[in-house]
Design an enzyme around this catalytic site. Structure first.
Site, PDB file in Angstrom:
ATOM      1  N   GLU A 139       5.223   1.159   3.679  1.00  0.00           N
ATOM      2  CA  GLU A 139       5.022   0.978   2.064  1.00  0.00           C
ATOM      3  C   GLU A 139       3.947   0.897   1.643  1.00  0.00           C
ATOM      4  O   GLU A 139       2.940   0.019   2.315  1.00  0.00           O
ATOM      5  CB  GLU A 139       6.012  -0.128   1.587  1.00  0.00           C
ATOM      6  CG  GLU A 139       5.933  -0.782   0.257  1.00  0.00           C
ATOM      7  CD  GLU A 139       6.620  -1.947  -0.205  1.00  0.00           C
ATOM      8  OE1 GLU A 139       7.716  -2.451   0.484  1.00  0.00           O
ATOM      9  OE2 GLU A 139       6.229  -2.752  -0.951  1.00  0.00           O
ATOM     10  N   GLU A 144       0.437  -4.400  -8.220  1.00  0.00           N
ATOM     11  CA  GLU A 144       1.676  -5.399  -8.272  1.00  0.00           C
ATOM     12  C   GLU A 144       1.125  -6.695  -9.023  1.00  0.00           C
ATOM     13  O   GLU A 144       0.102  -7.140  -8.536  1.00  0.00           O
ATOM     14  CB  GLU A 144       2.249  -5.765  -6.927  1.00  0.00           C
ATOM     15  CG  GLU A 144       3.492  -6.577  -7.137  1.00  0.00           C
ATOM     16  CD  GLU A 144       4.190  -6.660  -5.617  1.00  0.00           C
ATOM     17  OE1 GLU A 144       3.750  -6.099  -4.638  1.00  0.00           O
ATOM     18  OE2 GLU A 144       5.550  -6.937  -5.784  1.00  0.00           O
TER      19      GLU A 144
END
Ligand SMILES: *[C@@H]1O[C@H](CO)[C@@H](O)[C@H](O)[C@H]1NC(C)=O
Ligand SMILES: *[C@@H]1O[C@H](CO)[C@@H](O)[C@H](O)[C@H]1NC(C)=O
Ligand SMILES: *[C@@H]1O[C@H](CO)[C@@H](O)[C@H](O)[C@H]1NC(C)=O
Ligand SMILES: *[C@@H]1O[C@H](CO)[C@@H](O)[C@H](O)[C@H]1NC(C)=O
Length: 375
Positions: A139, A144
């Site tokens: 990932e 974020e």
């Protein structure tokens, strides 16, 4: 003979293959303008991945309730939290999670040009990627943030064995952790915080947004962030190709020396999502850092006036490849433009992509004990 002798000498001086990583990548896919939402899959289920108090709506609900649409005046895509419905206690609020149908392997670059990213108390947005075969296929989190945080947080999540060794990244970046294993530190990942406050929140929007570049190369993974005023000319002037050697020092770097790409990464689906509260934004150690009150009862329920800033405004997402088309895994075609959504082709990877979500796992590991209290 002389010529071949010369060539033989030359051959001994040159390695059989150039070990220098390719830095020029050519455009293989563009999401922009009226067709921005083609070839993504809408999650169409409540947030069972990160325990957010949200429902990720279908493509048709997203279109009809204007949670995912292309603004005809700006030609920009908007992906947002429902801020017009009154949500009663015990119910969830509508929002969007989209996953690219195609997957992109080692030798890819993705460039996202955004004007606005979601922020506000309880809000948890991400622009990231993962392999359907998570954690084996890894990932990559390019962007974020949660609540009123002031810096973008980047990171990787992998099988055990991938670590950060001698990263070549901006000195203003802050390395939070170096072990990328999902089994270490409650799947915190190997995290870097961007030193630039324009990388998230209100300051991002005030600076006119910016461009995130993610390079997924055999030599490692690199992320650049450029606020609007410092987007390099090489990026703005040529949308058909990207030369990452022209971008300067990245804000995040994960060299293959500590994390061989062929061992820890597989082709990635790109994802935009916004959830509310859940394992990260509502975590008891996180929420009070920048917000007051209770995540769900003070923000999610009620008339939605808290969510006027909870949206992505995206000018474009472009994906580039050094090896077209061999590292692009075709996941089928969806068309969402026009009258609602029509669906053709097969998004073969999407069901698998839903199976694992690193952040869901992260939450359940971190908060397993807390979650039990609520059952
Ligand atoms: C895209 O196509 C797949 C496979 O047909 C389907 O499962 C999915 O719901 C579609 N996603 C959309 C239109 O959001
Ligand atoms: C979430 O819900 C979807 C749809 O029911 C299901 O396919 C998936 O397995 C669920 N995921 C998790 C992590 O529970
Ligand atoms: C929405 O709810 C908030 C908090 O209860 C309140 O202050 C605000 O006036 C409401 N807005 C509208 C338009 O009703
Ligand atoms: C909802 O959010 C949009 C931005 O996405 C904003 O323009 C609008 O004013 C908000 N509406 C309300 C009722 O707060």
């Amino acid at each position: 003979m002389r010529a071949s002798a010369f060539l033989a000498v030359l051959a001994t001086c040159l390695p059989p293959f150039s070990p220098v990583a390719a830095t020029t990548y050519n455009l293989v896919k563009e999401h922009a303008g009226s067709t921005f939402f083609d070839d993504w899959t809408f999650y169409d289920h409540f947030d069972n991945l990160t325990n957010g108090d949200t429902i990720f709506v279908s493509a048709s609900v997203a279109a009809s309730s204007k949670l995912a649409f292309v603004d005809p005046t700006t030609n920009h895509a908007v992906i947002k939290v429902d801020n017009t419905s009154t949500v009663p206690f015990n119910e969830k609020r509508n929002t969007v999670r989209i996953t690219s149908n195609d997957r992109y392997g080692v030798g890819s670059v993705w460039v996202a040009d955004m004007l606005h990213v979601p922020y506000g108390c309880s809000v948890w947005p991400a622009w990231w990627s993962q392999s359907p075969n998570w954690p084996t296929g890894g990932e990559i989190d390019t962007f974020e943030g949660v609540n009123l945080m002031t810096h973008n947080q980047m990171g990787l999540h992998t099988l055990p064995g991938c670590t950060v060794v001698n990263p070549s990244q901006a000195s203003s970046s802050s390395q939070q952790s170096t072990d990328c294993s999902h089994l270490s530190n409650n799947n915190q990942g190997c995290i870097v915080s961007d030193g630039n406050t324009a990388s998230y929140g209100q300051a991002f929007a005030a600076a006119g947004g910016g461009v995130f570049v993610t390079e997924f190369a055999a030599s490692g993974i690199s992320i650049w962030f450029f606020p609007r005023a410092s987007v390099p000319n090489s990026v703005t002037s040529n949308t058909k190709a990207v030369d990452t050697s022209s971008l300067g020092t990245p804000v995040g770097n994960w060299p293959s020396t500590g994390c061989p790409m062929d061992k820890f990464f597989e082709p990635q689906n790109l994802i935009f999502d916004i959830t509310l509260c859940g394992d990260f934004a509502a975590a008891p150690s996180i929420f009070p850092q920048t917000c007051s009150g209770k995540c769900y009862t003070d923000y999610v329920i009620g008339n939605g006036s808290n969510y006027a800033t909870a949206y992505f405004e995206v000018a474009s997402v472009r994906i580039y490849s050094s090896d077209s088309p061999n590292n692009v895994v075709d996941g089928g075609t969806n068309t969402t433009s026009g009258n609602g959504a029509t669906q053709t082709g097969t998004a073969k990877n999407d069901a698998a992509a839903m199976k694992y979500d690193t952040r869901a796992l992260r939450l359940s590991l971190v908060l397993g004990g807390v979650a039990l209290l609520f059952i």
